[in-house]
Structures are given as C-alpha cells and as structure tokens.
Design an enzyme around this catalytic site. Structure first.
Site, mmCIF file in Angstrom:
data_model
loop_
_atom_site.group_PDB
_atom_site.id
_atom_site.type_symbol
_atom_site.label_atom_id
_atom_site.label_comp_id
_atom_site.label_asym_id
_atom_site.label_seq_id
_atom_site.Cartn_x
_atom_site.Cartn_y
_atom_site.Cartn_z
ATOM 1 N N HIS A 110 21.534 47.855 42.973
ATOM 2 C CA HIS A 110 22.917 48.286 42.921
ATOM 3 C C HIS A 110 22.325 49.731 41.326
ATOM 4 C CE1 HIS A 110 20.987 46.068 39.093
ATOM 5 N NE2 HIS A 110 21.938 46.468 38.831
ATOM 6 N N TYR A 115 14.213 47.574 31.574
ATOM 7 C CA TYR A 115 14.930 49.080 31.794
ATOM 8 C C TYR A 115 13.283 49.957 31.487
ATOM 9 C CZ TYR A 115 19.105 47.742 32.938
ATOM 10 O OH TYR A 115 20.338 46.514 32.860
ATOM 11 N N HIS A 161 26.886 42.083 40.937
ATOM 12 C CA HIS A 161 26.888 43.007 41.448
ATOM 13 C C HIS A 161 26.677 43.735 42.631
ATOM 14 C CE1 HIS A 161 23.477 43.331 38.893
ATOM 15 N NE2 HIS A 161 23.851 44.295 38.328
ATOM 16 N N HIS A 176 20.204 39.714 30.610
ATOM 17 C CA HIS A 176 21.856 40.006 30.380
ATOM 18 C C HIS A 176 22.681 38.893 29.988
ATOM 19 C CE1 HIS A 176 20.475 44.412 32.036
ATOM 20 N NE2 HIS A 176 20.703 43.800 32.798
ATOM 21 N N HIS A 209 21.430 54.125 35.433
ATOM 22 C CA HIS A 209 20.287 53.584 36.494
ATOM 23 C C HIS A 209 19.825 52.790 37.823
ATOM 24 C CE1 HIS A 209 21.554 49.507 34.877
ATOM 25 N NE2 HIS A 209 21.540 49.126 36.182
#
Lengths: 307, 307, 307, 307
Positions: D153, D255, D199, D246, D214
C-alpha cells in the site's frame, strides 16, 4: 560457577560418504562456513557466530558416524588436572600433538565406557571471521541457510552409560541435568552439562557401543525452526521428525539426516541450567513425552537409526 | 567452567512507593507470583520458571530504588572463600543471619565501590511451585502477563566502576564481557558475567553513587517482547524505549517504569558467553548503537533517569 | 473485488457428546468466549476478535459432527439474488426464520451435492465485547488459551465434490484457489475462497457424504502454533498432527481433537489470494507434501478419521 | 465480496535520485527482484511472492517522490465501468496505452483531489518467476534481504482528503476502515480498503498536495520486522521509527528511508477487514497511540517528512 574447567563442546569430527554432497548439506543448508581443507582431505567448518577457528570437521570415509567429539577447557593447567582425574577414573588417556588439526593445540584423548572417543584441548586459534569485537554488528555478512549459530552438542548411543556419566561427572565436572530411568532404577539416558546449557552431551543406553544419534546445532528461535523446515522440504532433505519440542531440555527442534545418513538437529531455546538445580527425572512410561513433547510417543526411526 | 563459585543473580530487593500499585505491576503485568508477605510488609515474589523460593522482594518506602542485589553461590564453603577474597580486595564484609528473609540462609554483605550493596548466600529453600522435576511439563499453570521466566540482572549507576569491576573480577570471579570505553581509555560501562550469560550485572559510570538503572527479567523470545509491549500500552504503563535490540549483549528488549519510577526491562535472546571469549569493546562514538542497536542513538531519559 | 456478495464464513454448529467437556475445550483451551446458552441447550461462543455476536454453536447430541456451516452475505438483497442463483444451480433452498439463533436474521439453507448443509444470512447482531472501535486497543482483556482470533473455515468430506464446487463457484461466486487432482483429471480436493483468504471452505472426495474433517480457527503466528501445542500437551488433548505447515495454502498449523472426536485446527499465515491469481494444482504423487509440507506424507488418521 | 472490481494495489512508480543506490536498497535490502530495465532507464522490480510481472518501478529524477500508484481491476469491462464512475464523480480520466510499461495493458488515469495520480489497469503479464503453481514450493529460491512478500500500500499526503475518500468510495468501491477525526468532525486521515486488508491506501491531510509519505511492503511476521531492523542497522539505512506496532490496522512495522529520502515501510500482521465491519475512529487526543501503539506519541519526522 565452580566446575572443573571444561568450557564447552569444541568440535565434532563427522564421517561422511561423499564430501561434495556433505558440503552442500553442511555449508549451504545448515549454513556453516568452510574454513579450510586439509592435505588429508578433511574439511573444516564453523558456524558464523563462533569465535574459534572451526567446530565441525568432515572426513570422507566408507562408513558414516562420529570420529570424535571434543571439549574445550580453560587452559593447559586445567588440561593437566583433567588428565589426572581421567586416569583416576580409570580412563586410558592418549595424546594428540598440536597441529593434528590446523590451529588446534595439543589434545588429550580417551575412549569413554560407551565406546566413544572424546578429546580435550585448551587452545584453538580464533577465527578471522568470527563475531566482531570492536563496536560489533550482529553478523559480518547475512547468515544463510538454517543460520546455525554454533555446534551445540551430540547425543550418543552406547552400552555403559552409567560408566560414562561417572567419568563426565567425576573427572570432568559435568552435572547431570535430566535422566530417563526405568522403574527398577536403570538409567536409559543421561543428559550432561558442563555449564549453563540444559545439555552439552547426552548418552542413551544401546546394545552397540560408539554410535552417533545426532550432531546438534543451535539456531535463534522457533521461527528459525520453521525456516529450517522450509529449507528441508525445498531441498528434499530427509526429515526425521519436527518441528516439535522436547520435554527433556524443553528445546524446540527439528531432526533430519545428512546425505550420509548422519542425523542432525537444529534446535532453539530450552531452559538455562544452574548448578544446584534439581535433577529432572523421566520415567519410561512418560519417555515419549520427554523426547517429543507434542507427539508424546517415540517413533522407531528416531530410536533405532544411528550411525 | 572454572570460576569462583558464584552461580547466579539470586534476588533483588526493590523499594516501591505504594505496595498495592507495585503488586499490580509486578504480579499482574510482569507476571510474577506472590510467594508470601513478611511481618515487616515486604512482599516476596518469584517468576514461574525459577526453582528458588523467591527472587524479587518489594519493600514499601518513601523513595524508590534498590536496597540490595544478591547472588547465589555454590555452597557455604564457597561463601567463606568469597568472604576472604572480598576482604582481600578491601571490602568490608558484614553478615546477615539466616532467616532475615524467609527461607534464605546466612548472607554476607558488602558495599561495592559504586555504593551498591550486594549480598551473597548459599542457601535458599526451593519453591513448592517452581518447575516440575518428575516428568515435567513446561509449566504448572499457564504463565500470565509478560510471562517473566526469571529475574535476570540489574544495571546500576555509580562512580567508581573500575573499582567495582575489580572486586567482581578478582574476588567473585566474574568475567567482563563488554565495555564502553572513551578514547582516553576511561571506562564508561562494564558488563559482567558469572556464568554463560552476556551479563549478570552491568555498571555505568555516574556522578552519584548507589543508583538503580533497571531490574531486568528474562522472557522467551522476540514475540514475547511484542506481547509485553501490547500489555504496556493496554495498561498504560510508562514506556521508556523499545521494542528494540541492544548492540551490547544483542538482547531483544523493552524498557518501562514501575508505578514508583523504577525502570524495568524484559528481554530475550542475546549471545551465550563462554569464558575465554574475547572482550567486546564499544567506543563512545558508537555507544548509541551499542545501547540501542536499531535507533543508534541514546535518549536523555534512558541515560538520566535512575532511582 | 467483484464477487457475488458472500462476505465470510459466519458460523459453524458443531455436535458434541458432552457439553461440559466441550466447553472446557472450546472455551478454556481454544480460547473462545461463551456468549449465551439457548433454551434448547445450544451454547453460543465467539472468538475475541470477531465483531459478530457468535461464530461457534455447540449442540449436545449422540453423534459428533457438523450440523451446518453458514456464510454471511452483504445484505438482504444479496441474499435474494443468491437464493435465485442457488435454485438455478438446482439446489433446493429452504428458509430459517430470524431468531432461530439469537441475534441472527433470516437464513436460507441448502444441502450441497456432498450432503452438507449450508446456510446464508445477512444479519447478525454485533457483539458487545467484540473489537473496540473508538481508539481501539488490541483487545479488551488479555486473550486466553490458544487465543483464537476467529472461526476461519471448515474442511468437509463428501462424494460429489465437483457438484459442490460448481454450486459454490456459479451460485455463490467462490473462486477455486487450489485443487488436488489425479492424473486422469479426477479432483480429489478443492479449496474455495469467497474473498482474499487461501480458503474459506475445502472439500475432499469421500465415499460417505456429509462428513466433517475439521473446524479451523485462525491464530496470530507460528509462535502461537507452538503455544497451542504446549497447551495441547499440558491438558492431554488428543493431537492429530503438527506443528507443521501445509503446502496447500502454506498455512502453519496444528490439528487436534475435541473431547467428542471432532477434529480442530488452529492455523496461522498462508498466502493472500487475489481473484485472478492462477490456480494451484497438486498431483496425487505430491499430495503428501501438499497436505503436510514438512512430513511430505499423509497419515491414515488424518485421511480416515472424520465425524 | 461484492465491491466494484478493484482487486489490489498493482504497482507504484517511485522517483529516485540515484538509480544505482536505489537498486542496492530495493533489491538487496528490501529483497525485490529486478525484472527488466526499460529503454528510458526505468527499472522494474517485483517481490518474490507476486504473480504479476512487476510491482515497483524506479525512475531516476531530480526529485524524490511518487509518480503514480496503480490498482489492478478485474477485467476490461470493469475498467470501463470504473471510468464512467470516475467521470461521474468529477474526475478527468486520461488514457495510457498498453505497452507504456512492458507487459502492462491499457490504463486509465486520474488525479485525485489530493493531487495524486492513480492508474487503473486490468492486464499485466504474469511473471515467469512468480510463485509456483504445480505442486508449489514456498519459494523458488531462498528469499533475501528483508524478504518482502508484496508491494502492499501507499500512504499519501494531500489537502482534500474528503474529496479523495469520496472518489475511492463512490467510484472505486473502496471501504473506509479507520479514520482519524478531530472533535469538530474534520477528518485528518482516512484508511481505505479495496478487499480484506485493513488498508490498501491511506491519505493524511496536509497543506501541500501530491506528497508521498511511504511505500509499504508486506513481510511475514514480527520476527521478520526484527530481521529487517538488523539489516537496517548493518547497512546503515536511515531509520525513521520501529520496530513498533500501529494502533490503526494493528500492523507490526518499521519505517526507514531509501537513499533518495523516500520513506519505506515493511510491516506484518494487522487484522483482516470484512466489508460490513464497523468503522474504527481515532480522536486527535489518541492519535499518537493510533499511529504508534507502543510509543503513544508522534515524532516530528514521521509527521513532517514527505517526498
């Protein structure tokens, strides 16, 4: 701790039927690094996380099995003390001069009451690609294959396991962490530690002496066991059993065979042993659970096939 | 192994401001079991996988911090030898009679050059709900909370860390596994092992003596670190840092605070140390990576907040 | 995606021989929560991470097995469309009025060509202790037992698996993700997905119709499989096989039996399926690897025991 | 399921400042495979577990960022329907002929109200080294680097996120799974799914349009996050934050930045979304926990740095 100076399992010399196949197995699948090849054809390997020069020696031979398992001891003084203690326990001690293996100092050698040869040595050169020591990263290059961290222990089969246990306890200061015991008191298996691991050596009662059940490598965790299993299937390696867990030692484990028929284990976890911890005892009726905690029963191949 | 007979970290007595809150934290969140409460209000706890009667003692007080960290030694003879060695290293040794804590034998006690009190003892009763020993299951009842396996180590802050290191090495036979060192050679931190763990005690140079940085508990693996983090957030426990990894020891870790402000760690993994392994050295410019391998930088709270 | 509106496996009604034993198993071991008990004695349960009121119904009966597996569809309009499509595929559709189960709207019902009853419904009340939706935490209370996340799928045994496949594809919009196929083209097993999972339903060719092979629950990851195995042994639950991995779906898995003899699975991982992904085909000579990727061979119990 | 025919995120075309450095990053570290290099210098890559020919396109440019994110739809009829729906929602739709990218059929293209270009297409050639389909193994060759399973995503920054949400919901059939919402009802972030993932696209309100926060890759599990972190440190890749989790989506995550400053994520886990599941809503005062469940606070870099 205050034991007699044996530091750890140092190396195992394993006989293989075909060196090329063996190298694919130990190097590419288990993930060891090749250190050197001797003039006599022996190949020296090590796990990426070991400081010492080598820990597995492969020797091409007509019959699979284990030539020798060796323990590293603290220093040469300890080596001398241990020799005296071995003799006191009735062992015949012979000497292997420094250099018989590259980078390895003098060794003393004895054949345990179960017919297995064990060596002790104080000195081995450090590897030049062992773990870093200056602001060390986790590894120098990404580990490959099953990502073996270290040669960890052997499980051996032989007759006089009580005799062997006595030598390892009395002469070498090992502690017995767990036993499998018949109702009549006969010991079927003993698990011996020279430090804080649940075992550095295990011996199972067997009619024939001098047999190897498996050579074991430590890997990171339960996920590494799964990843090892993925590799075992992908490369069509002969599986014995696993992924599973031992009741004894609690190790998470998978067993498989090298191309010569020697059994290997990669395992993770298990408890830490402190000298003084109570002995864990397994009765024969629970031995299935002791060996394979999930299956709760033995399989014939695991019990019967040795090299 | 052949060290001087110190087996392991045995217990830590921690001061808390509010016992009820502390119990929720150590019992329900970290997952210890309450063993007993003393007449003086001290509460004794243990991790489910420990054989000994207790390993954490909580004492209600006006100020958080550590009263004492204690090591278990092999036997009373060793205790006598160690007393002599401590005296030889200039330590003033006092005696705590058996029974000062329930189930604990006589202790000897000294204040290290960093101002921390350490006790040594040879005898503690076994717990009646420690690990099983007859055909043992993994656990008696399902572990709860963060599933702490054992009290593992402390990290302490004080001035004369070289002095403390000398005592632990010379008198108690610890080995230094890793150091943080300035370019001028000044040691900023020393990591000390009495067995095969990467550390059983760590000491960081600090202006003020006698301070506690954290009390640490061992848990199973990296997944357990995540599960601990899930618990920390759910119950709104104050997080310090993590999940992350240390460069030093390679441990996988998360830090948080008990309701009194004492820092706790739960960690998993890290390398096994063998006596004779080379010293790992971290320079100050890489200290961030040494402490927090992923972040590669320190945070003020981690460095500054102690109790 | 653009399928015909079947959202997911909704519930399974399972017959058990002894409700009390069954509750210990499904509630305490698998980790479901009991929602309610009906006047007729049926007990409704759900996994902690499911939004809907219930997903497993236990019914005490003289014979173990599966009464019905139900799928939730998008809305009542879809329910009407699907009824028409089922009729067009030759299915006889009956109606179950709202309220036959507490909190569940009207259902349509058909018996597939393999003799299994399937229900479809559009409405089920939301649970009042499902996942949070306002600043949600991971869970309301710490998951227990095997920490089942959801009822995931069933594997069923019956005769006309081609017929059943046709109904699920043509009428209900399922996609076939994998098949086991003989060299002569005969399908031995079909794996069917109504969304992005590798399977929501699987059917294996069998002489006898209407049989249940297993009811499966999703758990977090490979570590959860190990933890489930630890529970299985501790509470002496009958193990079928595992921890292992499927070649088909790639799921990491362990199989065991409830006290009535119904087979359960808890599994983790496996690939995500996208409509349009190529069909995966297993030949009979590789079926062992397809079913048990690590063992690479079937066992009689896994193939033969159904309820 | 019954949505409008968008199957999945198909590809992202990312601008990089230096192709050679970018290749080391995406190929050797994240673990993608290079598929081909176009005459115009664009490099096509794919994750090992993807069926389609490519999923990441790198384009050397003076400025980092995202050229276009594309979704794969069911077939050409769906493509036509979606074009009509996009026009109805006020989007200006342009056409990209087949062959603009090797192996990719015709695309339709629109610029969302947040200034981001999105493409839709029905056809892409299958890769010749995607997952196996005949008696498939887990992988053809051992995955390397971070072992990315798929491009998963994007998270994008722009002004009119309500407008973009409307287009994705009304024209393309996406569902909103979670939102971050001010007390006055203003949406700060929307998380959109075209299938069963928590998502497939997320958009955060930002003054400047058309920004990339990102590009995210799916990896196996929490252990893979740790292994990715080990790689990030070893190769001195710029870390943003993690390993962490998350609150939103529950994904386990880390990240970091590519050498051009584009932020990447590798993540694992998170819940499965079923259409009809309730909307999860995060208030601004809990947004820290929503974004970083463990830290429970945002950092400026994560919020401010976009390309």
């Amino acid at each position: 701790m205050a034991m007699t100076g044996v530091l750890k399992p140092g190396f195992a010399q394993v006989r293989v039927l075909d060196m090329e196949q063996a190298l694919v197995h130990y190097r590419d699948r288990i993930g060891l690094n090749v250190v050197s090849t001797g003039d006599d054809g022996r190949v020296y390997l090590k796990a990426y996380d070991e400081f010492d020069r080598h820990s597995i020696i492969l020797r091409e031979a007509d019959e699979a099995g284990l030539d020798v398992m060796a323990f590293k001891v603290q220093d040469d003084d300890v080596l001398k003390e241990l020799e005296a203690k071995l003799v006191k326990e009735g062992m015949e001690v012979s000497h292997v001069p420094a250099g018989e293996q590259p980078g390895v100092g003098r060794r003393i050698s004895f054949v345990a009451p179960t017919g297995h040869r064990f060596d002790l040595y104080a000195d081995m050169e450090l590897s030049d690609n062992g773990p870093e020591t200056d602001n060390p990263d986790l590894w120098r290059t990404e580990p490959h294959g099953m990502k073996a961290l270290r040669f960890d222990h052997c499980l051996l089969y032989g007759g006089d396991i009580d005799g062997a246990q006595r030598v390892f306890e009395n002469a070498l200061g090992f502690k017995t962490t767990e036993v499998i015991r018949q109702d009549d008191g006969l010991q079927i298996a003993v698990f011996l530690s020279c430090g804080m691991k649940a075992h550095d050596l295990a011996i199972v009662r067997n009619e024939e002496d001098g047999k190897l059940h498996h050579v074991s490598f430590n890997i990171e965790d339960w996920n590494s066991i799964r990843d090892a299993a993925d590799i075992i299937t992908k490369y069509d390696i002969s599986l014995d059993i696993g992924p599973t867990r031992h009741g004894i030692t609690r190790g998470q484990t998978i067993y498989f065979f090298d191309p010569s028929g020697n059994r290997n284990e990669v395992f993770a976890g298990g408890y830490s042993y402190y000298p003084g911890d109570p002995l864990r005892v397994w009765q024969m009726q629970e031995v299935g659970k002791g060996i394979f905690y999930y299956e709760r029963q033995l399989n014939d191949r695991f019990m019967g096939v040795v090299t």
